[in-house]
Design a protein around this motif. Structure first.
Motif, PDB file in Angstrom:
ATOM      1  N   LYS A  50      -7.522   0.120   0.190  1.00  0.00           N
ATOM      2  CA  LYS A  50      -6.792  -0.831  -0.639  1.00  0.00           C
ATOM      3  C   LYS A  50      -7.085  -2.267  -0.203  1.00  0.00           C
ATOM      4  O   LYS A  50      -7.322  -3.164  -1.032  1.00  0.00           O
ATOM      5  N   CYS A  84       0.833  -1.204   0.000  1.00  0.00           N
ATOM      6  CA  CYS A  84       0.000   0.000   0.000  1.00  0.00           C
ATOM      7  C   CYS A  84       0.865   1.250   0.000  1.00  0.00           C
ATOM      8  O   CYS A  84       0.509   2.276   0.605  1.00  0.00           O
ATOM      9  N   ARG A 143      -4.841   2.843   2.957  1.00  0.00           N
ATOM     10  CA  ARG A 143      -4.490   1.436   3.130  1.00  0.00           C
ATOM     11  C   ARG A 143      -5.738   0.603   3.421  1.00  0.00           C
ATOM     12  O   ARG A 143      -5.869  -0.522   2.937  1.00  0.00           O
ATOM     13  N   GLN A 193     -10.453  -3.389  -1.271  1.00  0.00           N
ATOM     14  CA  GLN A 193     -10.480  -3.695  -2.709  1.00  0.00           C
ATOM     15  C   GLN A 193      -9.900  -5.083  -2.976  1.00  0.00           C
ATOM     16  O   GLN A 193     -10.442  -5.857  -3.777  1.00  0.00           O
ATOM     17  N   LEU A 250       0.191   5.270   0.321  1.00  0.00           N
ATOM     18  CA  LEU A 250      -1.170   5.518   0.776  1.00  0.00           C
ATOM     19  C   LEU A 250      -1.161   5.886   2.256  1.00  0.00           C
ATOM     20  O   LEU A 250      -0.366   5.368   3.020  1.00  0.00           O
TER      21      LEU A 250
END
Length: 800
Positions: A43, A32, A40, A46, A35
């Protein structure tokens, strides 16, 4: 004490844990990179969404990962990783993961290759089992078998050991099925491990089936099945199997000897134990410390403590287990002094004691109420750092309770950082032994509030306390709790329920419990018969005895004693003789308890000659036997014979006890032997060190009263060093009635009703005194007083 090396070890553990966290954190941070914290989190969400949309694009490493820093899932193309336990994970991940099986994300040859590599020699499976991941390990092997991959034998051994540690019988059977499916069921080592697993998971029959189906056996497989029966099955079968092993020509090793010796100890088979000892000497294994320890334990548990000590002394090498076995042996035999002497010897020889040592020593102190020694041990336990040990703490509670220092017991109990059901049982039993029923029941309620499930020992202790205190309502509440806890079917609990209801006078409830019992032993029948006998229901007691015989239940000495007492209570001589005949026909050894009961029955039924014949034929007589004969002479008014028997008793070296003197004084009273009675009472106190009880004083008042010496009787009462009870005043009141002493009778009556306002016998006796004196007006007053006092009509109707 906390050492430098301990601190280094703890530091190492902390360092490794911290390093793992840092590695995972760094890997996530790399993933990450650039970020912020919120980025994070986005992320990770996702990645998890991508994972759940198509898990087949990710490797599932959970089965083969070798450390926490390795990801649970790794993308097959991007190599991005996901960890199930990650503080950045969205909250919904855990619920979704619960629906996903291990290995679900992998398919085809990739999984086959990775599984084959991960197992190698089975070490990874064993590692998962040791980590408590039995189901994961089992799933790996099941996947391999499903894909026709041959798992190594060590993998199955690791699984079986994991099942054994976890007592996981269902999983163990799945492993067994996999072994059969893989064609490895004929392997002798796997077969022995299966036998061990089934036995320790509580299924001895399955263990035996595996053993019987094995194409060949060696010493290990024989030892495994012998151990199964020694620890969990009929101990006699373990001995039979050991003998079968020898007959096949397989020589036992030291483990086999140790296992079968434990079976002998468990069932108390001393003769077989001695034979094994002889075989051990011939095999040259006597010098082995483990074998020696087991021999000491076997002899001690079979009651041959001298043989145990002989083995112990001859041991060239001893460890703490050797000492523990010897100390425990003395404690179990009630020879606490010898156990504590060994404790001093252990200290002199510098033997490092452990928790088992302290528990055995505390049990020794409890067995002989050695409070001061127990306190010294407590100090030693604190210095040795064992006070926080659960078993030691429980033994301390038990020791203080049995030594009568219940406050100390409670202090130890309250300080215990961990308590199990045995600890609670010890404390509750302590209160019950001290007749502190309220405290015992209060602790029971606290136990339930703390969600500790009572065991049958707790219920038995509390029911006995209710029986002693005639606490029927509390007993009924306990019965309800027992039903909810599913202990009602336990034979020991059932027997105690019968006893509780019987002693509380509720024979219908006792019989209902008795009738509902799925299993009854001799104690069940005896408890029920004793209940009827105690309530004066001799006919029902004898009828139940006949039913007992029809159901082929062999009575014991307690059964016969209870039945004979029932016959004695109603002077049922013929039934008593029939019982005597049954005792002889059954080949039952006439022990002291049964013999004394026979003497008492014959004497109370008026057959003093039969009583004396039983006495003479007894192999052993105790003070109770002599007292029963003297009481029989007293019952028949044979005072001179009673005094003669007392003299013979003393010449035989049998020391009379309190009950003996009560019987002799009663004999003097019923025979008018006033001078002999006076002399005997003085001699009892002066020459024989027996402190008079209220029963002895009552006998003296009765003696003087029957002889018409009422003034002397009243003077005797006035000079008593203890407070006279109603029995003594009733004795004087009865004497006043017999000799027409109206004023003395009135004074005695006033003293009785002051102590017991509802004593109907006192009203009846005084009324009879007034009636004999022609004072009908006083009789009417007594009738009115009885009505005011609320006495039953059946009592005051006796005045007519």
């Amino acid at each position: 004490m906390f050492s430098f090396f301990d601190s280094i070890d703890e530091f190492g553990k902390m360092f490794n844990a911290t390093l793992t966290f840092v590695i995972i954190f760094c890997q996530i941070s790399d993933m990450c990179c650039g970020l912020g914290h919120a980025g994070r989190i986005v992320k990770m969400e996702q990645l998890w969404q991508e994972f759940f949309s198509d898990p087949s694009r990710w490797w599932d490493n959970r089965l083969i990962k070798e450390g926490r820093n390795y990801p649970d899932f790794k993308h097959k193309i991007t190599n991005e990783g996901l960890w199930v336990e990650n503080w950045l994970n969205p909250p919904w991940v855990e619920a979704k993961m619960a629906t996903m099986a291990l290995g679900q994300t992998q398919s085809g040859g990739g999984l086959t290759q990775r599984l084959s590599y991960s197992l190698k020699n089975g070490d990874n499976v064993s590692k998962l089992c040791r980590e408590g991941r039995l189901k994961d390990a089992l799933h790996i092997v099941e996947l391999m078998v499903k894909r026709n991959i041959q798992a190594p034998i060590n993998a199955y051994v690791g699984l079986l050991k994991g099942c054994t540690r976890s007592k996981a019988l269902a999983e163990g059977k799945r492993v067994h099925a996999l072994i059969v499916q893989s064609g490895l069921h004929s392997d002798i080592f796997l077969g022995s491990t299966l036998v061990n697993m089934y036995a320790k998971c509580g299924s001895v029959l399955d263990a035996r089936e595996v053993f019987n189906k094995m194409p060949e056996h060696n010493v290990f497989s024989w030892t495994a099945i012998i151990a199964a029966y020694a620890d969990y099955g009929p101990g006699g079968e373990a001995i039979n199997l050991f003998q079968q092993m020898q007959q096949t020509g397989i020589a036992p090793d030291k483990v086999a000897f140790v296992v079968v010796l434990k079976a002998c100890a468990r069932i108390g088979d001393l003769e077989q134990g001695k034979q094994l000892h002889s075989n051990i000497i011939k095999s040259g294994l006597e010098s082995d410390v483990t074998v020696g320890n087991t021999l000491v334990s076997m002899y001690a548990k079979c009651g041959c403590i001298e043989d145990a000590h002989e083995v112990f002394v001859k041991m060239n090498k001893r460890n703490v287990v050797s000492w523990n076995a010897m100390v425990a042996g003395y404690a179990q035999q009630g020879r606490g002094k010898e156990a504590l002497a060994l404790y001093e010897q252990m200290k002199q020889e510098g033997v490092q004691m452990n928790d088992i040592t302290f528990v055995a020593l505390l049990n020794a102190c409890a067995s002989i109420a050695a409070l001061e020694k127990g306190k010294q041990l407590h100090s030693h336990i604190i210095r040795s750092g064992f006070e926080s040990d659960l078993k030691v703490g429980t033994a301390l509670v038990d020791m203080y309770a049995k030594c009568g220092i219940i406050e100390h017991a409670r202090q130890v109990f309250n300080r215990m950082s961990e308590r199990d059901v045995v600890s609670w049982s010890a404390m509750i039993a302590g209160y019950a032994q001290q007749r502190l029923g309220k405290e015992a029941l209060a602790l029971y309620e606290q136990m339930k509030q703390e969600d500790v499930q009572p065991n049958k020992v707790v219920y038995v202790v509390l029911l006995n306390a209710c029986a002693s205190a005639v606490a029927l309502e509390q007993g009924k509440q306990l019965h309800s709790d027992i039903i909810r806890s599913d202990f009602e079917s336990d034979v020991i609990v059932g027997n105690t329920l019968i006893d509780m209801y019987a002693k509380c006078g509720c024979m219908e409830d006792a019989r209902e419990v008795f009738n509902k019992m799925n299993e009854r032993d001799v104690i069940s029948w005896t408890a029920m018969i004793a209940g009827y006998a105690r309530q004066g229901l001799a006919s029902k007691a004898l009828a139940l005895y006949e039913q007992m015989k029809q159901e082929d239940v062999q009575p014991n000495n307690a059964t016969y004693a209870v039945l004979l007492n029932a016959c004695a209570g109603v002077a049922a001589l013929e039934q008593g003789k029939q019982l005597h005949s049954d005792i002889i026909k059954s080949g039952f050894k006439l022990d002291v308890i049964t013999g004394n009961s026979l003497i008492d029955m014959y004497a109370k039924c008026g057959s003093i000659e039969d009583a004396h014949e039983v006495f003479v034929k007894m192999n052993e007589q105790d003070v109770g036997s002599w007292t029963a004969m003297i009481a029989g002479y007293a019952h028949q008014g044979l005072g001179k014979e009673a005094l003669t028997f007392l003299g013979q008793m003393r010449r035989e070296g049998i020391k009379p006890n309190e009950a003996t003197y009560v019987s002799v004084l009663s004999a003097c009273s019923h025979s008018g032997l006033v001078n002999e009675g006076r002399y005997l009472f003085g001699s009892m106190c002066r020459d024989h060190g027996v402190t008079p009880t209220v029963d002895h004083y009552a006998c003296m008042v009765d003696l003087l009263g029957r002889a018409g010496c009422l003034a002397d009787a009243k003077d005797f009462i006035d000079k008593m060093p203890i407070q006279p009870n109603s029995v003594i005043w009733i004795a004087l009141l009865g004497a006043a009635k017999n000799h027409g002493q109206v004023e003395m009778g009135r004074r005695a009556f006033d003293c009785v009703v002051k102590l017991e306002p509802e004593n109907a016998a006192a009203y009846v006796l005084l009324s009879n005194i007034y009636a004999a004196a022609g004072r009908r007006d006083e009789v009417e007053k007594i009738r009115k007083e009885m009505k005011v006092a609320g006495l039953k009509e059946s009592a005051w109707m006796q005045l007519d």
